[in-house]
Design an enzyme around this catalytic site. Structure first.
Site, mmCIF file in Angstrom:
data_model
loop_
_atom_site.group_PDB
_atom_site.id
_atom_site.type_symbol
_atom_site.label_atom_id
_atom_site.label_comp_id
_atom_site.label_asym_id
_atom_site.label_seq_id
_atom_site.Cartn_x
_atom_site.Cartn_y
_atom_site.Cartn_z
ATOM 1 N N LYS A 154 0.887 -1.332 -0.016
ATOM 2 C CA LYS A 154 0.046 -0.024 0.137
ATOM 3 C C LYS A 154 0.823 1.243 -0.136
ATOM 4 O O LYS A 154 0.591 2.347 0.662
ATOM 5 C CB LYS A 154 -0.860 0.006 1.290
ATOM 6 C CG LYS A 154 -1.868 -1.167 1.140
ATOM 7 C CD LYS A 154 -2.954 -1.408 2.512
ATOM 8 C CE LYS A 154 -2.057 -2.012 3.376
ATOM 9 N NZ LYS A 154 -2.886 -2.181 4.786
ATOM 10 N N ASP A 190 -5.346 -6.601 9.946
ATOM 11 C CA ASP A 190 -6.635 -6.068 10.098
ATOM 12 C C ASP A 190 -7.872 -7.185 9.941
ATOM 13 O O ASP A 190 -8.835 -6.995 10.189
ATOM 14 C CB ASP A 190 -6.979 -4.732 9.138
ATOM 15 C CG ASP A 190 -6.546 -5.214 7.959
ATOM 16 O OD1 ASP A 190 -5.879 -6.037 7.506
ATOM 17 O OD2 ASP A 190 -6.485 -4.026 7.105
HETATM 18 C C1 GLC Z 1 -2.461 -5.284 2.245
HETATM 19 C C2 GLC Z 1 -1.760 -5.799 3.428
HETATM 20 C C3 GLC Z 1 -2.478 -6.867 4.355
HETATM 21 C C4 GLC Z 1 -3.788 -6.126 4.695
HETATM 22 C C5 GLC Z 1 -4.540 -5.607 3.485
HETATM 23 C C6 GLC Z 1 -5.818 -4.637 3.981
HETATM 24 O O1 GLC Z 1 -2.794 -6.180 1.437
HETATM 25 O O2 GLC Z 1 -0.499 -6.666 2.762
HETATM 26 O O3 GLC Z 1 -2.012 -7.220 5.298
HETATM 27 O O4 GLC Z 1 -4.444 -6.819 5.399
HETATM 28 O O5 GLC Z 1 -3.801 -4.811 2.902
HETATM 29 O O6 GLC Z 1 -5.476 -3.625 4.825
#
Ligand code: GLC
Length: 415
Positions: A154, A190
């Site tokens: 991200k 999360d």
């Molecule tokens: C990205 C992260 C992952 C997280 C997701 C949603 O894919 O790598 O760990 O759960 O974003 O936030």
């Protein structure tokens, strides 16, 4: 006529057919299996060393949540019987200098936020508090309360964090800022917080999904341990030239292919690329937000006036009604594809646990794309129906808001 042919071609390119969804599910299962056995796979299938709560957990816990544009600190009271009391929360905005600067500065900032929250709520910084830390990036785990960051996603890139235990880094920063009582007893993703937060009140819940800035999911394996799939990196996908361009321009080329076709961070970029082709007269700015996609798709005003206002806001004047209609079509093609792919991924997880869908399942979902986009949740439901027919009735999808922090507090209570 020429235009119509071009548009029809693009529509086909972005449409995910049912046979493609079925192949997606088969490939997803194969990748899950490989990941679980520790073989090379696009799905990391991370062991979390955590289980779902029973609902009986009690006490006051601190929760931290880092994963997107904000850092949140929450104090949560659990009363047992699946009941919760007051849960004051404070949200701090993360600046680019935090997410892309030095890791040490990022963690010092987080410790500062925790200190400010404790001061505001008159919490003794020396007294013992069990803390749950939601950290929404892929980490390698060997137990419940530590984790080594594998790679930022991200567009985070803070230096000196990849390859390190993020709990250790936070503990050092906390000590340096004089907070000695807070003990991080659980590090979780999360998706795991979302699953845990929902299952505290609804024990049937067995999938946690995030459809927001990023996308991912988790579920309990047969032995009850929660597995963080990291599905954003699934790569057995038919990508278009737009997906390739978005990937090339991203901070992590070659990775997170599903995420780049589904999540809020990239939807606008895929649309921008497609719009450049369909509407060469209009050049959408970089960073065309997924919120805008929601506004455009929800626009039923005469002459698409709301879309016109939005375009003016991003510096595009003099668009024709025809242009706006085409832009809306581009938004629908890209976001409908995202919803179909998300459904295929949800269906894969459900059938991994229960191949014939013989039980009821509750899927807890959080994230702005699911919550705010006007059609995303309907499209997911419709696609699940297409995949499972009548059996889709056994799947309950529930929006589980603010779960990232709440789930961390609940998990801290189980430790
Ligand atoms: C990205 C992260 C992952 C997280 C997701 C949603 O894919 O790598 O760990 O759960 O974003 O936030």
């Amino acid at each position: 006529m020429q235009n119509k042919i071009a548009l029809d071609k693009i529509k086909l390119l972005f449409y995910v057919t049912l046979p493609e969804i079925k192949k997606f599910i088969r490939d997803f299962h194969r990748e899950m299996q490989k990941g679980l056995c520790g073989k090379k796979s696009s799905l990391k299938m991370i062991h979390t060393y955590l289980r779902r709560p029973t609902g009986a957990e009690k006490g006051r816990f601190l929760a931290l949540d880092l994963g997107g544009t904000h850092f949140r600190v929450m104090l949560m009271e659990l009363k047992g019987n699946g009941k919760t009391g007051a849960c004051p929360v404070k949200t701090f905005v993360l600046k680019k200098k935090h997410t892309t600067g030095k890791g040490k500065a990022l963690f010092a900032f987080l410790a500062g936020c925790i200190g400010a929250f404790m001061k505001e709520h008159k919490l003794d910084t020396q007294a013992r508090y069990n803390v749950g830390f939601t950290f929404s990036f892929p980490v390698k785990k060997k137990d419940a309360d530590s984790g080594v960051l594998i790679r930022w996603t991200k567009d985070f890139s803070a230096s000196g964090v990849e390859g390190k235990d993020v709990v250790k880094l936070l503990n050092i920063a906390l000590k340096e800022s004089g907070i000695t009582g807070a003990k991080i007893t659980a590090l979780l993703n999360d998706t795991v917080s979302t699953l845990v937060a929902r299952s505290y009140t609804e024990p049937d819940c067995d999938v946690g999904v995030i459809l927001g800035t990023g996308t991912n999911a988790c579920y309990p394996e047969k032995n009850g341990e929660i597995i963080n799939i990291e599905w954003g990196n699934f790569n057995k996908l038919r990508r278009t030239h737009c997906d390739r361009e978005v990937d090339r321009r991203s901070g992590n080329p070659g990775e997170q292919f599903l995420e780049k076709m589904v999540s809020g961070m990239y939807l606008g970029e895929v649309i921008r690329c497609l719009a450049a082709e369909l509407l060469p007269r209009i050049e959408l700015p970089r960073g065309f937000k997924s919120e805008y996609v929601s506004v455009i798709e929800a626009d039923t005003s005469k002459g698409l006036r709301k879309t016109d206002n939005l375009l003016k806001k991003v510096g595009i004047r003099g668009s024709k009604h025809r242009d706006r209609k085409l832009l809306k079509k581009a938004c629908v093609m890209v976001s409908a594809r995202a919803a179909r792919l998300a459904s295929a991924a949800i269906a894969s997880v459900l059938t991994k646990m229960d191949p014939t869908l013989s039980r009821r399942h509750t899927v807890a979902i959080d994230g702005a794309v699911y919550e705010k986009h006007p059609c995303f949740s309907h499209r997911i439901r419709a696609t699940l129906k297409e995949i499972f027919g009548k059996d889709a009735r056994r799947i309950k999808l529930v929006l589980t808001k603010d779960a990232s922090a709440k789930g961390a507090a609940v998990i801290a209570a189980t430790r």
